[in-house]
Design a protein around this motif. Structure first.
Motif, PDB file in Angstrom:
ATOM      1  N   PHE A  89     -24.152  21.324  12.473  1.00  0.00           N
ATOM      2  CA  PHE A  89     -24.368  19.875  12.349  1.00  0.00           C
ATOM      3  C   PHE A  89     -24.732  19.497  10.914  1.00  0.00           C
ATOM      4  O   PHE A  89     -24.388  18.405  10.456  1.00  0.00           O
ATOM      5  CB  PHE A  89     -25.423  19.370  13.346  1.00  0.00           C
ATOM      6  N   GLU A  90     -25.413  20.390  10.185  1.00  0.00           N
ATOM      7  CA  GLU A  90     -25.736  20.109   8.777  1.00  0.00           C
ATOM      8  C   GLU A  90     -24.452  20.071   7.952  1.00  0.00           C
ATOM      9  O   GLU A  90     -24.293  19.208   7.078  1.00  0.00           O
ATOM     10  CB  GLU A  90     -26.653  21.195   8.215  1.00  0.00           C
ATOM     11  N   ALA A  91     -23.558  21.006   8.220  1.00  0.00           N
ATOM     12  CA  ALA A  91     -22.287  21.044   7.496  1.00  0.00           C
ATOM     13  C   ALA A  91     -21.468  19.790   7.781  1.00  0.00           C
ATOM     14  O   ALA A  91     -20.871  19.212   6.871  1.00  0.00           O
ATOM     15  CB  ALA A  91     -21.506  22.306   7.861  1.00  0.00           C
ATOM     16  N   LYS A  92     -21.461  19.360   9.047  1.00  0.00           N
ATOM     17  CA  LYS A  92     -20.722  18.141   9.401  1.00  0.00           C
ATOM     18  C   LYS A  92     -21.292  16.922   8.684  1.00  0.00           C
ATOM     19  O   LYS A  92     -20.549  16.046   8.237  1.00  0.00           O
ATOM     20  CB  LYS A  92     -20.745  17.942  10.916  1.00  0.00           C
ATOM     21  N   ASP A  93     -22.608  16.860   8.563  1.00  0.00           N
ATOM     22  CA  ASP A  93     -23.255  15.765   7.836  1.00  0.00           C
ATOM     23  C   ASP A  93     -22.848  15.786   6.360  1.00  0.00           C
ATOM     24  O   ASP A  93     -22.592  14.741   5.758  1.00  0.00           O
ATOM     25  CB  ASP A  93     -24.773  15.862   7.986  1.00  0.00           C
ATOM     26  N   LEU A  94     -22.759  16.984   5.786  1.00  0.00           N
ATOM     27  CA  LEU A  94     -22.344  17.103   4.383  1.00  0.00           C
ATOM     28  C   LEU A  94     -20.893  16.675   4.194  1.00  0.00           C
ATOM     29  O   LEU A  94     -20.557  16.067   3.174  1.00  0.00           O
ATOM     30  CB  LEU A  94     -22.559  18.538   3.884  1.00  0.00           C
ATOM     31  N   VAL A  95     -20.040  16.986   5.152  1.00  0.00           N
ATOM     32  CA  VAL A  95     -18.641  16.535   5.078  1.00  0.00           C
ATOM     33  C   VAL A  95     -18.607  15.010   4.990  1.00  0.00           C
ATOM     34  O   VAL A  95     -17.889  14.438   4.159  1.00  0.00           O
ATOM     35  CB  VAL A  95     -17.818  17.039   6.291  1.00  0.00           C
ATOM     36  N   LYS A  96     -19.407  14.337   5.812  1.00  0.00           N
ATOM     37  CA  LYS A  96     -19.457  12.871   5.777  1.00  0.00           C
ATOM     38  C   LYS A  96     -19.936  12.374   4.422  1.00  0.00           C
ATOM     39  O   LYS A  96     -19.416  11.396   3.879  1.00  0.00           O
ATOM     40  CB  LYS A  96     -20.365  12.342   6.890  1.00  0.00           C
ATOM     41  N   PHE A  99      -9.167  31.216  -0.904  1.00  0.00           N
ATOM     42  CA  PHE A  99      -7.867  31.493  -1.510  1.00  0.00           C
ATOM     43  C   PHE A  99      -6.760  30.593  -0.965  1.00  0.00           C
ATOM     44  O   PHE A  99      -5.713  30.465  -1.592  1.00  0.00           O
ATOM     45  CB  PHE A  99      -7.509  32.979  -1.370  1.00  0.00           C
ATOM     46  N   ALA A 100      -6.981  29.949   0.177  1.00  0.00           N
ATOM     47  CA  ALA A 100      -5.988  29.036   0.740  1.00  0.00           C
ATOM     48  C   ALA A 100      -6.064  27.646   0.111  1.00  0.00           C
ATOM     49  O   ALA A 100      -5.145  26.844   0.266  1.00  0.00           O
ATOM     50  CB  ALA A 100      -6.175  28.926   2.248  1.00  0.00           C
ATOM     51  N   LEU A 101      -7.148  27.351  -0.607  1.00  0.00           N
ATOM     52  CA  LEU A 101      -7.340  26.028  -1.195  1.00  0.00           C
ATOM     53  C   LEU A 101      -6.526  25.831  -2.461  1.00  0.00           C
ATOM     54  O   LEU A 101      -6.282  26.779  -3.214  1.00  0.00           O
ATOM     55  CB  LEU A 101      -8.823  25.814  -1.539  1.00  0.00           C
ATOM     56  N   GLU A 102      -6.160  24.589  -2.712  1.00  0.00           N
ATOM     57  CA  GLU A 102      -5.609  24.195  -4.003  1.00  0.00           C
ATOM     58  C   GLU A 102      -6.797  23.869  -4.923  1.00  0.00           C
ATOM     59  O   GLU A 102      -7.904  23.601  -4.444  1.00  0.00           O
ATOM     60  CB  GLU A 102      -4.735  22.941  -3.849  1.00  0.00           C
ATOM     61  N   VAL A 103      -6.557  23.848  -6.219  1.00  0.00           N
ATOM     62  CA  VAL A 103      -7.605  23.471  -7.170  1.00  0.00           C
ATOM     63  C   VAL A 103      -8.072  22.048  -6.853  1.00  0.00           C
ATOM     64  O   VAL A 103      -7.255  21.167  -6.555  1.00  0.00           O
ATOM     65  CB  VAL A 103      -7.085  23.584  -8.619  1.00  0.00           C
ATOM     66  N   ASP A 104      -9.384  21.839  -6.890  1.00  0.00           N
ATOM     67  CA  ASP A 104     -10.042  20.569  -6.598  1.00  0.00           C
ATOM     68  C   ASP A 104      -9.985  20.183  -5.116  1.00  0.00           C
ATOM     69  O   ASP A 104     -10.262  19.033  -4.779  1.00  0.00           O
ATOM     70  CB  ASP A 104      -9.504  19.415  -7.455  1.00  0.00           C
ATOM     71  N   GLN A 105      -9.671  21.122  -4.259  1.00  0.00           N
ATOM     72  CA  GLN A 105      -9.652  20.866  -2.815  1.00  0.00           C
ATOM     73  C   GLN A 105     -10.900  21.475  -2.184  1.00  0.00           C
ATOM     74  O   GLN A 105     -11.345  22.554  -2.575  1.00  0.00           O
ATOM     75  CB  GLN A 105      -8.400  21.485  -2.192  1.00  0.00           C
ATOM     76  N   THR A 106     -11.459  20.771  -1.195  1.00  0.00           N
ATOM     77  CA  THR A 106     -12.624  21.249  -0.453  1.00  0.00           C
ATOM     78  C   THR A 106     -12.173  21.754   0.913  1.00  0.00           C
ATOM     79  O   THR A 106     -11.341  21.119   1.565  1.00  0.00           O
ATOM     80  CB  THR A 106     -13.662  20.128  -0.294  1.00  0.00           C
ATOM     81  N   SER A 107     -12.738  22.845   1.328  1.00  0.00           N
ATOM     82  CA  SER A 107     -12.378  23.461   2.608  1.00  0.00           C
ATOM     83  C   SER A 107     -12.942  22.691   3.787  1.00  0.00           C
ATOM     84  O   SER A 107     -13.919  21.949   3.648  1.00  0.00           O
ATOM     85  CB  SER A 107     -12.924  24.890   2.665  1.00  0.00           C
ATOM     86  N   PRO A 108     -12.373  22.932   4.966  1.00  0.00           N
ATOM     87  CA  PRO A 108     -13.086  22.540   6.170  1.00  0.00           C
ATOM     88  C   PRO A 108     -14.319  23.446   6.290  1.00  0.00           C
ATOM     89  O   PRO A 108     -14.485  24.378   5.491  1.00  0.00           O
ATOM     90  CB  PRO A 108     -12.088  22.827   7.296  1.00  0.00           C
ATOM     91  N   ILE A 109     -15.132  23.239   7.279  1.00  0.00           N
ATOM     92  CA  ILE A 109     -16.316  24.078   7.481  1.00  0.00           C
ATOM     93  C   ILE A 109     -15.879  25.505   7.799  1.00  0.00           C
ATOM     94  O   ILE A 109     -15.000  25.724   8.632  1.00  0.00           O
ATOM     95  CB  ILE A 109     -17.182  23.509   8.615  1.00  0.00           C
ATOM     96  N   VAL A 110     -16.500  26.458   7.096  1.00  0.00           N
ATOM     97  CA  VAL A 110     -16.184  27.878   7.285  1.00  0.00           C
ATOM     98  C   VAL A 110     -17.442  28.586   7.769  1.00  0.00           C
ATOM     99  O   VAL A 110     -18.481  28.526   7.109  1.00  0.00           O
ATOM    100  CB  VAL A 110     -15.710  28.523   5.952  1.00  0.00           C
ATOM    101  N   ARG A 111     -17.337  29.269   8.908  1.00  0.00           N
ATOM    102  CA  ARG A 111     -18.487  29.992   9.448  1.00  0.00           C
ATOM    103  C   ARG A 111     -18.393  31.466   9.062  1.00  0.00           C
ATOM    104  O   ARG A 111     -17.351  32.095   9.219  1.00  0.00           O
ATOM    105  CB  ARG A 111     -18.523  29.864  10.969  1.00  0.00           C
ATOM    106  N   THR A 112     -19.500  31.986   8.543  1.00  0.00           N
ATOM    107  CA  THR A 112     -19.619  33.420   8.272  1.00  0.00           C
ATOM    108  C   THR A 112     -20.948  33.894   8.861  1.00  0.00           C
ATOM    109  O   THR A 112     -21.709  33.092   9.400  1.00  0.00           O
ATOM    110  CB  THR A 112     -19.623  33.738   6.757  1.00  0.00           C
ATOM    111  N   GLN A 113     -21.247  35.155   8.695  1.00  0.00           N
ATOM    112  CA  GLN A 113     -22.532  35.667   9.190  1.00  0.00           C
ATOM    113  C   GLN A 113     -23.707  35.073   8.427  1.00  0.00           C
ATOM    114  O   GLN A 113     -24.846  35.176   8.872  1.00  0.00           O
ATOM    115  CB  GLN A 113     -22.579  37.203   9.147  1.00  0.00           C
ATOM    116  N   PHE A 114     -23.459  34.417   7.292  1.00  0.00           N
ATOM    117  CA  PHE A 114     -24.525  33.813   6.496  1.00  0.00           C
ATOM    118  C   PHE A 114     -24.844  32.389   6.915  1.00  0.00           C
ATOM    119  O   PHE A 114     -25.896  31.856   6.582  1.00  0.00           O
ATOM    120  CB  PHE A 114     -24.160  33.851   5.011  1.00  0.00           C
TER     121      PHE A 114
END
Length: 90
Positions: free
Chosen positions: A15-22, A66-81
């Motif tokens: 939910f924090e990540a979703k808030d940051l996307v907004k 690595f899938a992003l173009e320069v100046d592009q922001t990813s969707p939310i990515v979940r890792t163990q961190f």
């Protein structure tokens, strides 16, 4: 492409990540949001991770970055961190 450069914001909850996307969509600065909200020490540097090659980051993060173009922001990515937003800048 052997190396890219990226910034990220790391938070504990989705939910924090979703808030940051907004906030990003409303025009707030990625670097300021990283400084204000990221759990990663890189947050104090605007989330800057510098340059990295394949094999240096955990797999989900690496694949998204690595899938992003320069100046592009990813969707939310979940890792163990936690949950990341990644901005590729080089």
């Amino acid at each position: 492409m052997s190396k890219i450069a990226a910034k990220h914001i790391l938070v504990a909850q989705e939910f924090e990540a979703k808030d940051l996307v907004k906030k990003l969509e409303s025009g707030e600065s990625f670097e300021k949001l990283a400084a204000d909200f990221s759990m990663c020490p890189s947050g104090q540097n605007g989330g800057d991770l510098g340059e990295f090659s394949k094999g240096m980051m955990v797999k989900p993060f690496e694949e998204a970055a690595f899938a992003l173009e320069v100046d592009q922001t990813s969707p939310i990515v979940r890792t163990q961190f936690g949950y990341h937003l990644i901005l590729r800048y080089k």
